[in-house]
Design a protein around this motif. Structure first.
Motif, short mmCIF file in Angstrom:
data_model
loop_
_atom_site.label_atom_id
_atom_site.label_comp_id
_atom_site.label_asym_id
_atom_site.label_seq_id
_atom_site.Cartn_x
_atom_site.Cartn_y
_atom_site.Cartn_z
N HIS A 1 0.82 -1.22 0.00
CA HIS A 1 0.00 0.00 0.00
C HIS A 1 0.85 1.26 0.00
O HIS A 1 0.30 2.35 -0.03
CB HIS A 1 -0.92 0.00 1.22
N ASP A 2 2.15 1.15 0.06
CA ASP A 2 3.15 2.21 0.24
C ASP A 2 2.92 2.98 1.54
O ASP A 2 1.88 2.84 2.17
CB ASP A 2 3.26 3.14 -1.00
N THR B 1 2.26 5.90 2.36
CA THR B 1 1.17 6.88 2.50
C THR B 1 -0.19 6.20 2.44
O THR B 1 -1.20 6.80 2.75
CB THR B 1 1.22 7.93 1.37
N SER C 1 -1.50 5.05 -0.42
CA SER C 1 -2.16 5.30 -1.71
C SER C 1 -2.20 4.05 -2.60
O SER C 1 -2.94 4.00 -3.57
CB SER C 1 -1.48 6.44 -2.45
N GLY C 2 -1.38 3.05 -2.26
CA GLY C 2 -1.46 1.78 -2.99
C GLY C 2 -0.40 1.60 -4.06
O GLY C 2 -0.51 0.71 -4.89
N ARG C 3 0.67 2.43 -4.02
CA ARG C 3 1.70 2.27 -5.04
C ARG C 3 2.98 1.68 -4.43
O ARG C 3 4.07 2.21 -4.62
CB ARG C 3 2.00 3.61 -5.71
N GLY D 1 -6.05 -1.51 -2.90
CA GLY D 1 -6.97 -0.39 -2.78
C GLY D 1 -6.23 0.86 -2.31
O GLY D 1 -5.19 0.78 -1.66
N ASN D 2 -6.75 2.02 -2.67
CA ASN D 2 -6.22 3.27 -2.15
C ASN D 2 -6.92 3.54 -0.82
O ASN D 2 -8.14 3.71 -0.78
CB ASN D 2 -6.51 4.38 -3.16
N HIS E 1 -7.23 5.94 0.86
CA HIS E 1 -7.84 7.27 0.99
C HIS E 1 -9.12 7.41 0.19
O HIS E 1 -9.70 8.48 0.13
CB HIS E 1 -6.82 8.34 0.58
N ASP E 2 -9.54 6.30 -0.43
CA ASP E 2 -10.82 6.31 -1.14
C ASP E 2 -11.94 6.63 -0.16
O ASP E 2 -11.94 6.11 0.96
CB ASP E 2 -11.11 4.91 -1.74
N GLN F 1 -5.30 8.75 6.88
CA GLN F 1 -6.46 9.26 6.14
C GLN F 1 -6.75 10.71 6.54
O GLN F 1 -7.07 11.55 5.71
CB GLN F 1 -7.69 8.37 6.43
N TRP G 1 -4.29 13.07 4.94
CA TRP G 1 -4.55 13.22 3.51
C TRP G 1 -5.63 14.27 3.27
O TRP G 1 -5.67 14.93 2.24
CB TRP G 1 -5.02 11.86 2.98
#
Ligand code: HEC
Length: 206
Positions: free
Chosen positions: A119-120, A122, A124-126, A138-139, A141-142, A187, A190
């Motif tokens: 999820h990295d 932060t 964010s999922g990268r 999943g991100n 922060h969705d 979250q 963000w």
């Protein structure tokens, strides 16, 4: 009278005897099985794991635990704490851990170890793992995930969801709740706005 030959023979016998005695306790690795003078209990009839046995009706030598058995270290009488699901099959609304600096620090440490690879850091999922995979995490922060109650986040960490594996065996209950607290902090950060910054420091933020 002891002859020269007899003395020599006696010496030879002594050396041979000593070699034999010392050799017996030597620890040289050998491919040969040891000579068993007394087998003691080294060889005996026994069942090993996964063997079959005609003795039991199901043909297994190993007995299965009584239905409903839980290993002591896995037992937690507080089911809501252990599973994130409360009575009535609803997710626990609020993290049971106190929201302290220690909780967040612990959650951050565990998140960076167990979640960040995908999820990295932060959320964010990268992460580095999906960059080599075909699936996408999943991100966190969705809107949909931000709106999860704490128990649902905890449940996803514990049991996994769709392509995400569960982490209940790697991460303790307490650490999973700490991660939930930390994900909430991520979250929140963000979604921060200028009004979250104290008035006297706003001029320092660009
Ligand atoms: C092996 C990679 C991997 C790791 C490690 C991982 N996740 Fe995931 N996560 C995923 C993937 C993939 C998805 C998307 C699942 C899907 O929608 O199919 C996901 C989805 C989620 C979701 C959203 C679930 C939903 O309803 O869409 C949450 C929340 C989540 N992960 C939290 C975490 C947390 C917290 C951790 C650390 C304990 C973690 N994940 C560790 C891969 C991972």
């Amino acid at each position: 009278m002891i002859t020269h030959l007899q003395r020599r023979t006696a010496k030879l016998l002594l050396v041979a005897g000593a070699a034999l005695a010392l050799g017996a306790c030597s620890n040289f690795p050998s491919r040969q099985p040891p000579i068993w003078v007394f087998p003691d209990m080294k060889k005996q009839d026994k069942y090993k794991a996964q063997m079959s046995s005609p003795f039991f009706s199901d043909g297994r030598a190993s007995r299965r635990p009584v239905d409903g058995t839980v290993a002591q270290e896995w037992y937690n009488a507080d089911e809501a704490y252990a599973t994130g699901v409360a009575a009535g099959n609803t997710y626990v609304a609020k993290n049971p851990l106190p929201l302290t600096k220690e909780t967040l620090a612990q959650g951050q440490a565990k998140f960076n170890v167990y979640c960040a690879p995908c999820h990295d850091r932060t959320g964010s999922g990268r992460g580095v793992v999906p960059s080599k995979a075909v699936w996408v995490p999943g991100n966190l922060h969705d809107e949909r995930i931000v709106n999860f109650v704490d128990g649902e986040l905890y449940h996803v960490i514990s049991m996994g969801r769709r392509t995400m594996p569960g982490y209940r065996f790697q991460i303790t209950d307490k650490d999973r709740w700490a991660i939930v607290a930390y994900v909430r902090a991520l979250q929140r950060s963000w979604r921060g706005t200028m009004s979250d910054v104290p008035a006297d420091m706003q001029s320092k933020v660009r």
